[in-house]
Design a protein around this motif. Structure first.
Motif, short mmCIF file in Angstrom:
data_model
loop_
_atom_site.label_atom_id
_atom_site.label_comp_id
_atom_site.label_asym_id
_atom_site.label_seq_id
_atom_site.Cartn_x
_atom_site.Cartn_y
_atom_site.Cartn_z
N THR A 44 27.51 22.06 12.45
CA THR A 44 27.87 20.62 12.23
C THR A 44 29.35 20.29 12.42
O THR A 44 30.37 21.18 12.04
CB THR A 44 27.68 20.22 10.69
N LEU A 60 23.04 12.23 6.48
CA LEU A 60 23.38 12.80 7.65
C LEU A 60 25.00 12.63 7.87
O LEU A 60 25.41 13.27 8.55
CB LEU A 60 22.72 12.08 8.69
N THR A 77 27.30 15.74 8.57
CA THR A 77 28.06 15.77 10.06
C THR A 77 29.56 15.52 9.74
O THR A 77 30.48 15.56 10.91
CB THR A 77 27.53 14.63 10.95
N HIS A 82 27.84 15.47 16.10
CA HIS A 82 26.97 16.66 15.74
C HIS A 82 26.57 17.78 16.80
O HIS A 82 25.96 17.32 17.90
CB HIS A 82 25.77 16.46 15.13
N THR A 96 18.62 17.95 5.92
CA THR A 96 19.47 17.37 7.02
C THR A 96 19.78 18.11 8.05
O THR A 96 19.78 17.40 9.37
CB THR A 96 20.73 17.05 6.15
N LEU A 152 18.77 16.99 12.01
CA LEU A 152 20.00 16.73 13.17
C LEU A 152 19.59 17.59 14.45
O LEU A 152 19.82 17.06 15.57
CB LEU A 152 21.31 17.31 12.38
#
Length: 716
Positions: free
Chosen positions: A8, A44, A48, A86, A296, A300
């Motif tokens: 991340t 999210l 990130t 990301h 999460t 992603l």
């Protein structure tokens, strides 16, 4: 996907950027109100690094700081952009309202996105609105994935929710909706009597991803857990191989050959990108925002690895125009998704760039307004914060300041290379709200405020009804109306009052009659003198108005006969009994008198109006508008809809099945008096799954009992 490492990146307060369309992912969050879309967006953003552990960026803005109305009502009422960064990708996350009244905002989000995340709570049934949106995405083959939320709620069940999703979204291809991960539970039972969800177990990787510590910890599944998930794992692999473009893969698999996991993952990502397979992922954001939310990282990874880039998106140009590709070096083609007004910055226009590169201070052509404008500053919105950007390449979404003529759905292109992009489908607003300015000062500001609201929201329609003389806002529902009125007050300082909506009845006469209009006055100097006698008779419905001159012997001088007709027409427009226009009548001027000095155009206009009023007194019947109504509902609600239409004096013309999704169209004719609030009532009857359209059909005689009430109300 499950085999790849997840890293991340991101910096709070800095706008994510992309130099190439391949680096961009445009994803829309879809689901009913309260499903948890904004919570997912915040989770999210936290994962990130777009926000800190307190849920804020460096200047204090939160992801959900979009609109004061949203804070008061505790629900999203407009499309919001959450730009994230990301693993080298820019993710434009589009958070849409889930309430049916704000479908226009959701449709804008669908136009801007290249893939959709459908958010489904694990403790609720799937509503009809969400099913309809799935069908819309399927019609254009938009890639979709499903997020199961609220696994910590009472009666929440992941397996049951997956089955509901398959029944609702993939009844004809159930193997196209399957989970990639299963919830990992441990510890004491929660509020639902089940152990708490602390992580996920990957079906393909046979790895566990434990979030109990607040960080994602990956490990191999033990032998017992691996054996327990093998049936679901085999089902997933078989479903993915079925969608593989390598036709030999299925034969090898059925022949007992072990298929390499990387091959399965590659085929999975390809099937998702093509819109042929729809993975299910459980997501459970941390309640206090101090920990990394379950799922999460996996979400992603799905977005960046399996969802398509804008390069794979077909640009919606007008039919007959040359196709455009998503190329930063190509001709500019951008579409306005949303227009807002900021008290400090001014007018802000959110745009999706489909081709070319948009830069500040350049000239653009606005297709709908057919005018050229200079582009203001470009920015990337995050809550209420606008973070400046140098440019926006094809595939990106950006905010443009101070475009004076841009309206929602308009196209931006180069002045010397005009491009037209198709408008997206919008529902017709069907709830009328009659308003009036609270004071003279408000009246002066009202028109400007309404014009700006209409430019921002294409689902709001303004009508100045010439028959009832009412100013009417046609809205999507009560919540939409409340937001529009609140914006008038809060943003434009206009205070208004809502008044009872008046159905545009009409008047006609029941039978032939005669009338005499006498207008004789003497008040010093020239007086006023005009007398005319008329006969009236009804005409067939829809025939309109006829004026016949049968005056003989010059009883009414020729120059004043048009004056009589003008006076009659003016009275017809005002009505004679309840203030509604009088229609379908023939008026014959048969006699009259004039004075050589005191007769005038104005006097004979007045006499003509008086004659019509006398002839029509006690000879009026009211006509009500009848609408042609088409209702679309799931089969299980057809009986309730038919019964309700019957109670509204409706005449059902027929029913017919629509498609293969278990929906029925009901065709009927219903008096408009009975469907003023049908936009609200149908939503209640069909649990949000029904929709309808209406169109004016004709006017018919109003039943006597109802007509009496209308006439008494008019007298008051």
């Amino acid at each position: 996907m499950a085999e790849k490492s997840t890293h991340t990146t991101g910096a709070a307060g800095r706008a994510p950027s992309a130099d190439r369309p391949e680096q961009i992912r445009n994803v829309v969050l879809v689901g009913h109100s309260g499903a948890g879309k904004t919570t997912i967006a915040e989770a999210l953003a936290l994962a990130t690094g777009a926000i800190n552990r307190a849920g804020r960026v460096q200047d204090g803005t939160t992801v959900s700081d979009y609109d004061e109305i949203e804070h008061r009502q505790q629900r999203s009422v407009q499309l919001s952009l959450v730009p994230l960064e990301h693993a080298g990708f820019k993710i434009n996350l589009l958070d849409t309202p889930g309430y049916a009244d704000f479908t226009g905002e959701l449709r804008a989000g669908l136009r801007a996105a290249d893939a959709a995340l459908f958010v489904v709570p694990a403790n609720e049934e799937i509503d009809g609105t969400t099913r309809g949106l799935w069908d819309e995405c399927a019609a254009v083959n938009m890639p979709r994935a499903l997020l199961v939320t609220k696994l910590d709620a009472p009666q929440a069940d992941f397996d049951t929710t997956v089955e509901r999703c398959r029944e609702a979204f993939a009844f004809d291809a159930p193997e196209s909706v399957l989970p990639l991960y299963l919830p990992l539970r441990e510890g004491a039972p929660g509020s639902d009597g089940e152990p708490t969800v602390t992580g996920l177990v990957g079906l393909l990787s046979r790895h566990t991803y434990d979030y109990a510590s607040g960080k994602r910890v990956e490990a191999d599944a033990d032998a017992e857990l691996a054996a327990a998930i093998d049936p679901e794992r085999g089902r997933l692999i078989e479903a993915v191989i079925t969608e593989s473009e390598d036709e030999s893969l299925m034969d090898r698999y059925l022949g007992g050959e072990s298929i390499d996991t990387k091959t399965v993952i590659d085929d999975l990502e390809s099937a998702v990108a093509r819109g042929h397979f729809h993975p299910v992922i459980a997501v459970l954001p941390a309640a206090d925002g101090s920990k990394e939310g379950v799922g999460t990282a996996e979400l992603l990874e799905l977005i960046t690895s399996a969802f398509p880039s804008p390069v794979e998106h077909v640009t919606p140009v007008h039919e007959g125009e040359a196709a455009l590709v998503c190329d930063p070096a190509g001709p500019l083609a951008a579409q306005v998704l949303k227009v807002t007004s900021d008290p400090y910055v001014g007018r802000l226009t959110l745009c999706r760039i489909f081709s070319g590169t948009l830069r500040p201070d350049g000239q653009v052509h606005m297709a709908d307004a057919d005018t050229d404008e200079r582009v203001g500053a470009l920015s990337s919105p995050f809550g209420k914060t606008l973070r400046p950007v140098a440019q926006a390449v094809a595939g990106d979404i950006v905010c443009v300041a101070k475009l004076a003529h841009g309206t929602t759905e308009d196209t931006l292109s180069l002045p010397d290379h005009h491009v037209g992009l198709d408008h997206w489908a919008l529902p017709e607003p069907l709830l009328p709200v009659a308003i009036a300015a609270h004071s003279k000062a408000d009246e002066d500001k009202l028109s400007q405020g309404l014009a700006r609201l209409a430019a921002e929201d294409p689902t709001l329609r303004l009508e100045q009804n010439p028959e009832t003389r009412q100013l009417v806002l046609w809205c999507m529902g009560e919540a939409h109306a409340d937001v529009m009125l609140e914006r008038l007050r809060g943003r434009f300082g206009v205070h208004i009052d809502t008044v009872d909506y008046v159905v545009p009845f009409r008047e006609t006469i029941a039978g032939p009659a005669t009338g005499r209009g006498r207008h004789v006055k003497q008040s010093g100097g020239h007086g006023q003198y005009a007398i005319c006698e008329i006969q009236i008779e009804p005409l067939p419905t829809g025939a309109g108005f006829e004026f016949v001159d049968k005056v003989v012997g010059g009883a009414v001088p020729r120059q004043f006969i048009p004056s009589v007709e003008k006076g009659v027409r003016a009275q017809l427009a005002r009505g004679v009994a309840a203030g509604f226009p009088l229609v379908d009548v023939r008026v014959t001027l048969v006699d009259g008198k004039a004075h050589s000095v005191d007769s005038s155009d104005a006097a004979f206009q007045t006499a003509g109006a008086l004659a019509l009023r006398e002839a029509a007194t006690n000879n009026v019947r009211l006509l009500e508008p009848v609408a042609e109504v088409h209702v679309l509902v799931p089969d299980e609600y057809v009986g309730a809809v038919l019964s309700d239409l019957s109670s509204r004096r409706g005449r059902v013309l027929g029913t017919e099945p629509v498609g293969s999704g278990g929906r029925t169209a009901v065709h009927a004719e219903v008096p408009e008096l009975e469907i003023v609030r049908y936009a609200v009532d149908l939503r209640s009857i069909s649990h949000g799954a029904g929709s309808f359209t209406r169109a004016y059909a004709r006017h018919e005689t109003l039943p006597e009992a109802i007509a009496t009430k209308v006439l008494k109300a008019a007298e008051k």
